[in-house]
Design a protein around this motif. Structure first.
Motif, short mmCIF file in Angstrom:
data_model
loop_
_atom_site.label_atom_id
_atom_site.label_comp_id
_atom_site.label_asym_id
_atom_site.label_seq_id
_atom_site.Cartn_x
_atom_site.Cartn_y
_atom_site.Cartn_z
N VAL A 160 0.84 -1.20 0.00
CA VAL A 160 0.00 0.00 0.00
C VAL A 160 0.88 1.25 0.00
CG1 VAL A 160 -1.67 1.34 1.35
CG2 VAL A 160 -2.00 -1.12 1.07
N GLU A 161 1.93 1.25 0.81
CA GLU A 161 2.86 2.39 0.86
C GLU A 161 3.51 2.62 -0.50
OE1 GLU A 161 3.57 4.67 3.11
OE2 GLU A 161 2.39 3.84 4.76
N LYS A 162 3.95 1.54 -1.15
CA LYS A 162 4.61 1.63 -2.46
C LYS A 162 3.67 2.24 -3.50
CE LYS A 162 5.02 -2.11 -5.04
NZ LYS A 162 5.39 -3.41 -5.59
N LEU A 206 -16.13 -2.08 -5.39
CA LEU A 206 -16.68 -2.79 -4.24
C LEU A 206 -17.08 -4.21 -4.60
CD1 LEU A 206 -18.98 0.06 -2.88
CD2 LEU A 206 -16.77 -0.66 -1.99
N ASN A 207 -17.16 -5.09 -3.63
CA ASN A 207 -16.97 -4.82 -2.22
C ASN A 207 -15.50 -4.94 -1.81
OD1 ASN A 207 -19.68 -4.38 -1.56
ND2 ASN A 207 -20.02 -6.50 -1.01
N GLY A 208 -14.74 -5.70 -2.57
CA GLY A 208 -13.41 -6.11 -2.15
C GLY A 208 -12.41 -5.01 -1.89
N SER A 209 -12.51 -3.88 -2.58
CA SER A 209 -11.45 -2.88 -2.49
C SER A 209 -11.61 -1.91 -1.32
CB SER A 209 -11.37 -2.07 -3.79
OG SER A 209 -12.42 -1.12 -3.84
N PHE A 210 -12.64 -2.05 -0.50
CA PHE A 210 -12.91 -1.01 0.50
C PHE A 210 -11.74 -0.77 1.44
CE2 PHE A 210 -14.22 -4.71 2.88
CZ PHE A 210 -14.00 -4.39 4.21
N MET A 211 -11.02 -1.80 1.88
CA MET A 211 -9.89 -1.60 2.79
C MET A 211 -8.72 -0.97 2.06
SD MET A 211 -10.02 -5.02 5.15
CE MET A 211 -9.40 -4.54 6.75
N GLU A 268 -8.51 -1.40 -7.27
CA GLU A 268 -8.98 -2.78 -7.25
C GLU A 268 -8.29 -3.55 -6.13
OE1 GLU A 268 -11.09 -4.81 -8.23
OE2 GLU A 268 -11.44 -4.84 -10.37
N ASP A 269 -9.02 -4.45 -5.49
CA ASP A 269 -8.41 -5.33 -4.50
C ASP A 269 -7.53 -6.36 -5.20
OD1 ASP A 269 -10.69 -6.46 -5.63
OD2 ASP A 269 -11.26 -7.55 -3.82
N TYR A 327 -8.46 -8.96 4.07
CA TYR A 327 -8.18 -7.59 3.65
C TYR A 327 -9.13 -7.16 2.53
CZ TYR A 327 -5.49 -3.33 3.44
OH TYR A 327 -5.10 -2.00 3.51
N GLY A 328 -10.41 -7.42 2.74
CA GLY A 328 -11.44 -7.03 1.78
C GLY A 328 -11.94 -8.15 0.89
N LEU A 329 -11.13 -9.17 0.68
CA LEU A 329 -11.52 -10.28 -0.18
C LEU A 329 -12.30 -11.32 0.63
CD1 LEU A 329 -8.09 -9.92 -1.33
CD2 LEU A 329 -9.65 -10.56 -3.15
N ASP A 330 -13.29 -11.94 0.01
CA ASP A 330 -14.16 -12.84 0.76
C ASP A 330 -14.33 -14.19 0.09
OD1 ASP A 330 -17.50 -12.72 -0.32
OD2 ASP A 330 -15.84 -11.84 -1.42
N TYR A 331 -14.89 -15.10 0.87
CA TYR A 331 -15.41 -16.36 0.36
C TYR A 331 -16.87 -16.39 0.78
CZ TYR A 331 -16.57 -21.33 0.12
OH TYR A 331 -17.19 -22.53 -0.13
N ASP A 332 -17.77 -16.23 -0.17
CA ASP A 332 -19.21 -16.18 0.07
C ASP A 332 -19.57 -15.28 1.26
OD1 ASP A 332 -20.01 -17.64 -2.10
OD2 ASP A 332 -20.20 -19.53 -1.01
N GLY A 333 -18.98 -14.07 1.26
CA GLY A 333 -19.32 -13.07 2.26
C GLY A 333 -18.45 -13.05 3.50
N LEU A 334 -17.70 -14.10 3.76
CA LEU A 334 -16.89 -14.15 4.97
C LEU A 334 -15.42 -13.86 4.66
CD1 LEU A 334 -18.29 -17.31 6.82
CD2 LEU A 334 -18.94 -14.90 7.11
#
Length: 176
Positions: free
Chosen positions: A22-24, A44-49, A100-101, A157-164
């Motif tokens: 993220v810093e880079k 969204l949803n994955g990139s929010f963090m 993008e996540d 870190y924003g990525l999920d498996y069926d919501g979790l």
């Protein structure tokens, strides 16, 4: 080891590695968009963090928007990308940074490209925290890549498996 629904995941990318990526990316965005007013568009949803961390580190003026795209069911892409929430602000003639996540097949990017071309943006670049070069099948340029990874299914870190798993601060890969 963690359990999400019916699958087990093992630690893969630490918080520190994510922070470094993220810093880079943020340092490069600050240099490339100095004295400009880009619009950051998080997918969204994955990139929010990731989007939150990049935007907090941006030192100049900027605007923020989000789109919501969907293409996954379980651990597999459907191959079809649906726009669930579209752009809600004018981007014509503006410089845009897509946050993008993860970029794997590139199908979502291709759909976003169509939207941005139709909106006549001046220029846009893609920043992704994770990139799967083995899975990428498109020719669209990705200007900012945090971490290249193999074609493995990851969560956290924003990525999920069926919501979790979105709330996890590090990234886990599916246990094989």
């Amino acid at each position: 080891m963690i359990q999400l629904h019916d699958l087990q995941f093992e630690p893969y990318i630490s918080e520190e590695e994510i922070e470094g990526a993220v810093e880079k990316i943020s340092a490069r965005l600050n240099a490339d968009y100095k004295d400009q007013n880009p619009i950051f568009i998080g997918v969204l949803n994955g990139s929010f963090m990731f989007a939150s961390e990049v935007i907090k580190r941006f030192k100049g003026d900027c605007e923020v928007s989000f789109v919501k795209m969907g293409s996954y069911e379980g651990t597999s892409t459907t191959g079809t990308v649906k726009t669930l929430v579209g752009l809600n602000q004018k981007v014509e003639g503006r410089k845009v940074v897509i946050l993008e996540d993860i970029v794997d097949t590139g199908n979502t990017l291709e759909e976003i490209n169509k939207i941005l071309e139709a909106e006549n943006v001046a220029d846009y670049k893609v920043a992704t925290l994770f990139f799967k070069p083995e899975a990428y099948k498109k020719s669209l340029s990705i200007a900012y890549i945090g971490i290249e990874i193999p074609d493995k299914f990851i969560v956290g870190y924003g990525l999920d498996y069926d919501g979790l798993g979105r709330n996890l601060t590090q990234v886990y890969k599916r246990k094989e």
